[in-house]
Design an enzyme around this catalytic site. Structure first.
Site, mmCIF file in Angstrom:
data_model
loop_
_atom_site.group_PDB
_atom_site.id
_atom_site.type_symbol
_atom_site.label_atom_id
_atom_site.label_comp_id
_atom_site.label_asym_id
_atom_site.label_seq_id
_atom_site.Cartn_x
_atom_site.Cartn_y
_atom_site.Cartn_z
ATOM 1 N N SER A 1 55.233 71.907 45.728
ATOM 2 C CA SER A 1 56.117 72.900 46.364
ATOM 3 C C SER A 1 55.374 73.724 47.414
ATOM 4 O O SER A 1 55.485 74.963 47.451
ATOM 5 C CB SER A 1 56.745 73.826 45.319
ATOM 6 O OG SER A 1 57.650 73.122 44.505
ATOM 7 N N PRO A 2 54.620 73.082 48.316
ATOM 8 C CA PRO A 2 53.896 73.857 49.333
ATOM 9 C C PRO A 2 54.811 74.503 50.359
ATOM 10 O O PRO A 2 54.361 75.342 51.136
ATOM 11 C CB PRO A 2 52.989 72.801 49.980
ATOM 12 C CG PRO A 2 53.749 71.518 49.814
ATOM 13 C CD PRO A 2 54.408 71.625 48.469
ATOM 14 N N LEU A 3 56.097 74.120 50.349
ATOM 15 C CA LEU A 3 57.072 74.738 51.245
ATOM 16 C C LEU A 3 57.996 75.694 50.496
ATOM 17 O O LEU A 3 59.100 76.007 50.962
ATOM 18 C CB LEU A 3 57.896 73.655 51.961
ATOM 19 C CG LEU A 3 57.091 72.763 52.905
ATOM 20 C CD1 LEU A 3 57.962 71.672 53.489
ATOM 21 C CD2 LEU A 3 56.450 73.589 54.010
ATOM 22 N N GLY A 4 57.547 76.166 49.334
ATOM 23 C CA GLY A 4 58.328 77.147 48.599
ATOM 24 C C GLY A 4 59.725 76.651 48.258
ATOM 25 O O GLY A 4 60.701 77.376 48.428
ATOM 26 N N GLY B 1 61.479 74.597 49.797
ATOM 27 C CA GLY B 1 62.269 74.533 51.017
ATOM 28 C C GLY B 1 62.493 75.860 51.702
ATOM 29 O O GLY B 1 62.911 75.903 52.867
ATOM 30 N N PHE B 2 62.199 76.970 51.017
ATOM 31 C CA PHE B 2 62.498 78.283 51.577
ATOM 32 C C PHE B 2 61.634 78.594 52.792
ATOM 33 O O PHE B 2 62.082 79.251 53.734
ATOM 34 C CB PHE B 2 62.319 79.354 50.503
ATOM 35 C CG PHE B 2 63.102 80.610 50.752
ATOM 36 C CD1 PHE B 2 64.477 80.571 50.869
ATOM 37 C CD2 PHE B 2 62.463 81.836 50.862
ATOM 38 C CE1 PHE B 2 65.215 81.730 51.091
ATOM 39 C CE2 PHE B 2 63.187 83.005 51.084
ATOM 40 C CZ PHE B 2 64.570 82.948 51.201
ATOM 41 N N HIS C 1 52.040 67.089 32.204
ATOM 42 C CA HIS C 1 52.922 67.888 33.057
ATOM 43 C C HIS C 1 52.886 69.369 32.691
ATOM 44 O O HIS C 1 52.921 70.242 33.566
ATOM 45 C CB HIS C 1 54.344 67.340 32.939
ATOM 46 C CG HIS C 1 55.190 67.560 34.142
ATOM 47 N ND1 HIS C 1 56.327 66.834 34.409
ATOM 48 C CD2 HIS C 1 55.084 68.425 35.181
ATOM 49 C CE1 HIS C 1 56.871 67.242 35.535
ATOM 50 N NE2 HIS C 1 56.132 68.204 36.028
ATOM 51 N N TYR D 1 61.851 63.424 35.772
ATOM 52 C CA TYR D 1 62.696 63.513 36.951
ATOM 53 C C TYR D 1 63.858 62.541 36.800
ATOM 54 O O TYR D 1 63.698 61.339 36.957
ATOM 55 C CB TYR D 1 61.918 63.210 38.227
ATOM 56 C CG TYR D 1 60.753 64.141 38.502
ATOM 57 C CD1 TYR D 1 60.691 65.408 37.944
ATOM 58 C CD2 TYR D 1 59.709 63.744 39.328
ATOM 59 C CE1 TYR D 1 59.619 66.256 38.197
ATOM 60 C CE2 TYR D 1 58.638 64.588 39.601
ATOM 61 C CZ TYR D 1 58.594 65.834 39.027
ATOM 62 O OH TYR D 1 57.525 66.664 39.281
#
Length: 330
Positions: free
Chosen positions: A205-208, A210-211, A125, A57
């Site tokens: 990424s449980p919120l896709g 941000g989508f 990773h 990152y």
């Protein structure tokens, strides 16, 4: 703060962790280091213990940010980082490296940048198909014995690889993308093997990306350098098809009096006590909003309705571009 255990006999961590990637890379437009540090400190104040980063990152700058932010606060944190993705000058291409010599160098770099003498959890990773997983895990087991890491994790590994790794040394956590629009771990055996072997599952990424918050309405909502501009699910007809699904979830959230992001996190949390989501944010108000999802209970009537909107495979487009997709599920 509600707590969950990583695996059957593993450590306890906050039921929601914090993904730190976006503070330094991929979604950095509007990033403010002071606000990022304030967000990290606020997370600790609210009882969040699991912080997730990786050497790639930035590269490296996210670990350095956490190293500066956690001075005097290390004991409050269950600190996780990752190795194994090797970045090239082409931002859309990645390599992987699971060689023991590379691991020994990578851990020392991460420890230095994070200003600590150990990591609580160290993930591979991505799996290197050219290095037997037994060799990689053997090198990580050496780091456990040396006191440089406490627990071993894998990210985006196949069920078969997880089984082979567990035979060498106990695996504490497996990290994979998991959300309403990415339900692959239910179908590829990863969640099943984690449950059977008593391994914790960390959902990134449980919120896709941000989508699933419902805030992204047009492709032009992304800055020119935003990673999502190059992601198949956010391009062309895929964007509109996925937006229609998100709007259906938003209707349920509105009827329940919660935000779509909170409903999406509550769904992931409801899939099992062994699952710990790590939504990412670089702003305090989103952090606090996400943590409120811990107080939401989805009923036995609501869950199947939500799942019927986003069944496995319904999201339009692949999760990553072709180059990145080939590094998954080895």
């Amino acid at each position: 703060m509600k707590m969950r255990r990583l695996g059957q006999d593993g450590p306890q961590v906050s039921a929601l962790g914090l993904g730190c990637m976006g503070m330094s890379d991929f979604y950095t437009t509007g990033a403010d280091e002071r606000e990022s540090i304030a967000t990290l400190h606020r997370a600790l104040e609210l009882g969040v213990t699991l912080l997730d980063t990786a050497d790639m990152y930035g590269p490296y700058t996210n670990e350095e940010l956490l190293g500066r932010s956690l001075k005097g606060k290390r004991a409050q944190v269950f600190l996780a980082s990752k190795f194994g993705i090797v970045r090239s000058e082409d931002p859309h291409k990645r390599g992987v490296n699971g060689h023991p010599d590379y691991i020994r160098t990578a851990i020392d770099g991460s420890l230095q940048r994070l200003s600590t003498d150990y990591l609580d959890l160290y993930y591979q990773h991505r799996i290197d198909p050219d290095v037997p997983i037994e060799e990689t895990i053997g090198a990580l087991a050496d780091l456990v014995r040396a006191g440089k890491i406490k627990h071993i994790g894998l990210s985006e590994a196949s069920a078969a690889t997880i089984e082979r790794a567990q035979a060498v040394h106990p695996i504490t956590a497996v990290q994979s993308e998991y959300s309403l629009w990415t339900r692959d771990p239910e179908q590829n055996g990863v969640l099943e093997v984690c449950r059977r072997l008593g391994i914790g599952f960390v959902a990134y990424s449980p919120l896709g990306r941000g989508f699933l918050t419902g805030a992204i309405r047009r492709p032009n909502d992304f800055a020119e350098d935003d990673y999502r501009r190059f992601s198949p699910r956010f391009q062309g007809d895929n964007f509109q098809k996925n937006l229609e699904l998100v709007d259906k979830v938003k209707q349920i959230a509105d009827s329940k009096g919660v935000a779509p992001s909170q409903l999406a996190l509550a769904w992931v949390l409801a899939q099992g006590e062994e699952i710990v989501p790590i939504p990412g944010t670089k702003q305090r108000h989103y952090l606090e909003k996400n943590l409120d999802a811990l107080e939401i209970t989805l009923t036995t009537e609501e869950l199947p309705v939500i799942e019927s909107i986003f069944p496995y495979g319904i999201a339009a487009g692949q999760r990553y571009n072709e180059d990145s997709m080939r590094h998954l599920n080895h």
